[in-house]
Design a protein around this motif. Structure first.
Motif, mmCIF file in Angstrom:
data_model
loop_
_atom_site.group_PDB
_atom_site.id
_atom_site.type_symbol
_atom_site.label_atom_id
_atom_site.label_comp_id
_atom_site.label_asym_id
_atom_site.label_seq_id
_atom_site.Cartn_x
_atom_site.Cartn_y
_atom_site.Cartn_z
ATOM 1 N N GLU A 168 -6.094 -6.482 -0.411
ATOM 2 C CA GLU A 168 -7.321 -6.714 0.437
ATOM 3 C C GLU A 168 -7.417 -8.124 1.092
ATOM 4 N N GLU A 169 -7.065 -9.223 0.089
ATOM 5 C CA GLU A 169 -6.975 -10.438 0.363
ATOM 6 C C GLU A 169 -6.009 -10.949 1.554
ATOM 7 N N LEU A 172 -6.963 -9.554 4.688
ATOM 8 C CA LEU A 172 -8.200 -10.367 5.381
ATOM 9 C C LEU A 172 -7.978 -11.893 5.392
ATOM 10 N N THR A 173 -6.622 -12.377 5.311
ATOM 11 C CA THR A 173 -5.895 -13.563 5.758
ATOM 12 C C THR A 173 -5.521 -13.637 7.190
ATOM 13 N N ILE A 174 -6.486 -14.400 7.835
ATOM 14 C CA ILE A 174 -5.768 -14.436 9.299
ATOM 15 C C ILE A 174 -4.712 -15.569 9.825
ATOM 16 N N ASN B 31 -8.533 -9.015 14.450
ATOM 17 C CA ASN B 31 -8.426 -9.895 13.515
ATOM 18 C C ASN B 31 -9.096 -11.343 14.131
ATOM 19 N N ILE B 34 -12.401 -10.492 12.909
ATOM 20 C CA ILE B 34 -12.795 -10.503 11.509
ATOM 21 C C ILE B 34 -13.010 -11.955 11.087
ATOM 22 N N LEU B 35 -12.322 -12.868 11.923
ATOM 23 C CA LEU B 35 -12.761 -14.486 11.647
ATOM 24 C C LEU B 35 -13.877 -14.768 12.208
ATOM 25 N N LYS B 39 -15.957 -12.668 7.941
ATOM 26 C CA LYS B 39 -15.270 -11.581 6.945
ATOM 27 C C LYS B 39 -13.985 -11.789 6.387
ATOM 28 N N ALA B 40 -13.419 -12.986 6.931
ATOM 29 C CA ALA B 40 -11.803 -13.229 6.347
ATOM 30 C C ALA B 40 -12.052 -13.964 5.096
ATOM 31 N N LYS B 41 -10.882 -13.601 4.284
ATOM 32 C CA LYS B 41 -10.987 -14.292 3.001
ATOM 33 C C LYS B 41 -10.266 -15.468 3.290
ATOM 34 N N ALA B 42 -9.445 -15.736 4.055
ATOM 35 C CA ALA B 42 -8.652 -16.956 4.095
ATOM 36 C C ALA B 42 -8.118 -17.070 5.412
ATOM 37 N N ILE B 43 -7.738 -18.410 5.966
ATOM 38 C CA ILE B 43 -6.921 -18.748 7.181
ATOM 39 C C ILE B 43 -5.841 -19.467 6.939
ATOM 40 N N ARG B 44 -4.807 -18.955 7.624
ATOM 41 C CA ARG B 44 -3.502 -19.771 7.614
ATOM 42 C C ARG B 44 -3.498 -20.955 8.723
#
Lengths: 174, 67
Positions: A168-169, A172-174, B31, B34-35, B39-44
């Protein structure tokens, strides 16, 4: 992956069919003669007497336990059917779904409950028959491997739970 | 989460549509949504770099810490 799933499905069905055939074979080999004495006892018993006596209670318990031990195998087959449900989920590519985690837990529950109940029933049976009950000897019996199997499934459920969170994590990592 | 994404504000400032930004940085509109919604958990780092390049801004213009 598709080929592996098909292979796993075939193996699961083979296990299910062989377990069912063992149960059917047990039915065939089941000593129904012992119920003849039960039938004759029920016919010859004095109807005017109080039915709830310690002797009757022991007699009833004996037959109930024997029948319970016999039918309890069906519960084990029910546990095996969850493997098919897991494979269906894998086919849909839902590897780390909540359903799979629940199925793993259910399989673990079935395996452990089955073994504990069989041990308890055999202990009660030996008490009724007045025979000695060696717990460690019973533990060495073939069915007790299901306890470590059940614990392994609990572990697998926990691993899948963690994997689900990580997935899930990751999603949700963009 | 105390980190908020101010992508909407930057898009308005740059007069750019979400779809256009998604195409420029090479991510799907889903995506990007989501950002934007937080709701995003992380961003690269690569995504952040692409956004900063496309919007000509600094990471601090997009991300804000609100305790």
């Amino acid at each position: 992956m598709k080929n592996n799933t098909t292979l796993l499905r075939v193996i699961t069905y083979v296990v299910l069919i062989s377990t069912t055939s063992i149960l059917i074979n047990d039915i065939q080999e089941f000593n129904f003669e012992q119920f003849k004495s039960f039938a004759s006892w029920s016919k010859s018993v004095n109807k005017n007497e109080n039915w709830f006596t310690s002797k009757n209670a022991i007699m009833w318990s004996y037959y109930i336990i024997i029948t319970a031990l016999f039918f309890w195998r069906g519960y084990l087959i029910y546990g095996f059917t969850h493997f098919v449900s897991i494979l269906k989920e894998i086919e849909k590519e839902n590897y780390f779904s909540q359903k799979n985690i629940n199925y793993f837990k259910k399989i673990g529950n079935v395996f452990i409950t089955y073994t504990i109940n069989v041990l308890v029933l055999q202990f009660l049976l030996s008490v009724i028959q007045g025979a000695s009950f060696n717990f460690f000897k019973e533990l060495k019996n073939e069915f007790t491997f299901l306890i470590p199997c059940g614990l392994a499934f609990y572990l697998l459920a926990e691993i899948f739970k963690r994997a689900k969170t990580l997935k899930e994590e990751n999603d949700l990592t963009i | 989460m105390p980190i908020t994404v101010n992508l909407d504000v930057m898009l308005i400032k740059r007069k750019m549509k979400s779809k256009e930004l998604a195409q420029k940085i090479g991510i799907t509109t889903a995506n990007l949504s989501i950002l934007k919604s937080g709701k995003a958990k992380a961003i690269r780092f690569s995504t952040l770099e692409a956004i900063c390049e496309a919007l000509e801004c600094q990471p601090s213009d997009i991300l804000e810490y609100k305790p």
